[in-house]
Design an enzyme around this catalytic site. Structure first.
Site, PDB file in Angstrom:
ATOM      1  N   LYS A 179       6.559   4.485   3.729  1.00  0.00           N
ATOM      2  CA  LYS A 179       5.675   3.979   2.684  1.00  0.00           C
ATOM      3  C   LYS A 179       5.556   2.471   2.841  1.00  0.00           C
ATOM      4  O   LYS A 179       6.558   1.754   2.813  1.00  0.00           O
ATOM      5  CB  LYS A 179       6.242   4.319   1.313  1.00  0.00           C
ATOM      6  CG  LYS A 179       5.420   3.734   0.178  1.00  0.00           C
ATOM      7  CD  LYS A 179       5.865   4.272  -1.140  1.00  0.00           C
ATOM      8  CE  LYS A 179       5.087   3.642  -2.271  1.00  0.00           C
ATOM      9  NZ  LYS A 179       5.423   4.240  -3.550  1.00  0.00           N
ATOM     10  N   LYS A 224       2.360   6.968   3.945  1.00  0.00           N
ATOM     11  CA  LYS A 224       1.522   6.478   2.844  1.00  0.00           C
ATOM     12  C   LYS A 224       1.307   4.990   2.986  1.00  0.00           C
ATOM     13  O   LYS A 224       2.299   4.279   3.195  1.00  0.00           O
ATOM     14  CB  LYS A 224       2.236   6.782   1.526  1.00  0.00           C
ATOM     15  CG  LYS A 224       1.584   6.218   0.288  1.00  0.00           C
ATOM     16  CD  LYS A 224       2.460   6.463  -0.902  1.00  0.00           C
ATOM     17  CE  LYS A 224       1.818   5.908  -2.149  1.00  0.00           C
ATOM     18  NZ  LYS A 224       2.642   6.088  -3.318  1.00  0.00           N
TER      19      LYS A 224
HETATM   20  C1  PBG Z   1       5.355   3.781  -6.537  1.00  0.00           C
HETATM   21  C2  PBG Z   1       4.047   4.482  -6.295  1.00  0.00           C
HETATM   22  C3  PBG Z   1       2.922   3.916  -5.688  1.00  0.00           C
HETATM   23  C4  PBG Z   1       1.921   4.874  -5.674  1.00  0.00           C
HETATM   24  C5  PBG Z   1       2.459   6.032  -6.227  1.00  0.00           C
HETATM   25  N1  PBG Z   1       3.766   5.770  -6.623  1.00  0.00           N
HETATM   26  C6  PBG Z   1       2.765   2.611  -5.032  1.00  0.00           C
HETATM   27  C7  PBG Z   1       3.152   1.398  -5.729  1.00  0.00           C
HETATM   28  O1  PBG Z   1       2.818   1.195  -6.909  1.00  0.00           O
HETATM   29  O2  PBG Z   1       3.785   0.569  -5.086  1.00  0.00           O
HETATM   30  C8  PBG Z   1       0.539   4.657  -5.157  1.00  0.00           C
HETATM   31  C9  PBG Z   1      -0.369   5.829  -5.092  1.00  0.00           C
HETATM   32  C10 PBG Z   1      -1.801   5.473  -4.930  1.00  0.00           C
HETATM   33  O3  PBG Z   1      -2.183   4.307  -4.719  1.00  0.00           O
HETATM   34  O4  PBG Z   1      -2.628   6.401  -5.012  1.00  0.00           O
HETATM   35  N2  PBG Z   1       6.422   4.609  -6.818  1.00  0.00           N
END
Ligand code: PBG
Length: 344
Positions: A205, A262
């Protein structure tokens, strides 16, 4: 100059033979998309008595529990096998420790129970991270210097995972990027009789700017004067493919069932390289910013929405994803279910 005078003319292999009509194109298509490849992320909000539009994500809504269950039923009928739940926590329930994440009567456990009793065949993936529950918006708890404290956070994430497994989650999905959390969560679940609850690890991620609309959607965005919350102390550097593979493979060693990359579209190389390094199933998350950009360009008339969204998903599948989390899930599943549907 006449072509007939050239030594390499006419060409022996004419590639266009294989592209000359819809039937031959269909027969030779190498990558296919189906509703069962897709998982729908859903935003749950206690106080949403009617679906609340999200300005930066056209066509996506924050839903109350009842609407989430209706949406799950529709998705299941369309052949979608799973949803991923994200809470929009009431600000009054947020605090520095994110303790709302451990409430067995919290919004997500109650939503889970409703989905499981109404649509039992649908897989539910539950996010494991503290950002929806902390008032500072980080994925974990902070130490005295304001840094996210890895080990203290992992301990809380283990409790959170147990709480979600007890509430009926099929998979817990740690999206926090703390070190060692997959192994610790696996042990916690196994020691408490939850060996059938799986782990979808957010294995690679990245610290990405493409998460902006999601942070608006769940209310973890800070006032714009404070800028985009900096998570580079735990999320991956977009410039580092080797480090990403190393980190992802640790999640495999620690017992993850599925590894996820991701964002998806801008990181297809990571997906393809990870595919060559593991035999585990791979997921990819087409994140909010990818969705919003495709919509924004189409709204201006610069691109064709149906073609662009299908192409974006096919590209992710082609790069090596077995499963795609995408905000396009319902629309595309509807599209694929129409008898008249043709990719051509
Ligand atoms: C963090 C989280 C994120 C997303 C889902 N859970 C990223 C973040 O805020 O750093 C992003 C998902 C998206 O952009 O669709 N736990």
């Amino acid at each position: 100059m006449k072509l007939d005078d050239l030594s390499q003319w006419p060409p022996r292999r004419r590639m266009r033979r294989s592209r000359s009509g819809p039937s031959i194109r269909s027969v030779l298509q190498e990558t296919h998309l189906s509703a069962s490849d897709l998982i729908a992320p859903l935003f749950v909000k206690e106080s949403a008595t009617t679906p609340e539009p999200i300005a930066s994500m056209p066509g996506v809504f924050r839903l109350g529990i009842r609407s989430v269950v209706d949406e799950c039923r529709t998705l299941h009928t369309l052949g979608v096998r799973g949803v991923a739940l994200f809470p929009c926590t009431d600000p009054s329930l947020k605090n520095p420790k994110g303790s709302g994440a451990l409430d067995p009567q919290g919004l997500i456990p109650r939503t889970l129970a409703e989905i499981k009793s109404s649509v039992p065949g649908l897989l539910v993936f539950c996010d494991v991270a503290l950002d929806p529950y902390t008032d500072h918006g980080h994925d974990g708890v902070l130490d005295a210097s304001g840094t996210v404290d890895n080990d203290a956070t992992v301990e809380i994430l283990c409790h959170m995972s147990l709480c979600l497994a007890q509430a009926g989650a099929n998979f817990v999905a740690p999206s926090d990027m703390m070190d060692g959390r997959v192994g610790a969560i696996r042990d916690t679940l196994d020691h408490s009789g939850h060996h059938s609850t799986g782990i979808l690890a957010y294995a690679a991620k990245f610290a990405s700017a493409y998460y902006g609309p999601f942070r608006d959607a769940v209310g973890s965005a800070r006032p714009s004067s404070e800028g985009y919350l900096d998570k580079r102390g735990y999320q991956l550097n977009p410039a580092n493919p080797r480090e990403a593979l190393l980190d992802a493979l640790l999640d495999e060693e620690e017992g993850a069932d599925i590894l996820m990359v991701k964002p998806a579209g801008p990181y297809l190389d990571i997906l393809t390289r990870l595919r060559e390094h593991t035999l585990l199933p791979l997921a990819a998350y087409q994140v909010s910013g990818e969705y919003s950009m495709i919509h924004a360009a189409a709204e201006r008339g610069w691109t064709d929405l149906p073609r662009t969204r299908l192409e974006s998903l096919l590209a992710i599948k082609r790069a090596g994803a077995d499963i795609i989390l995408s905000y396009f899930t319902k629309t595309v599943a509807e599209e694929l279910s129409r008898p008249s549907f043709s990719i051509d």
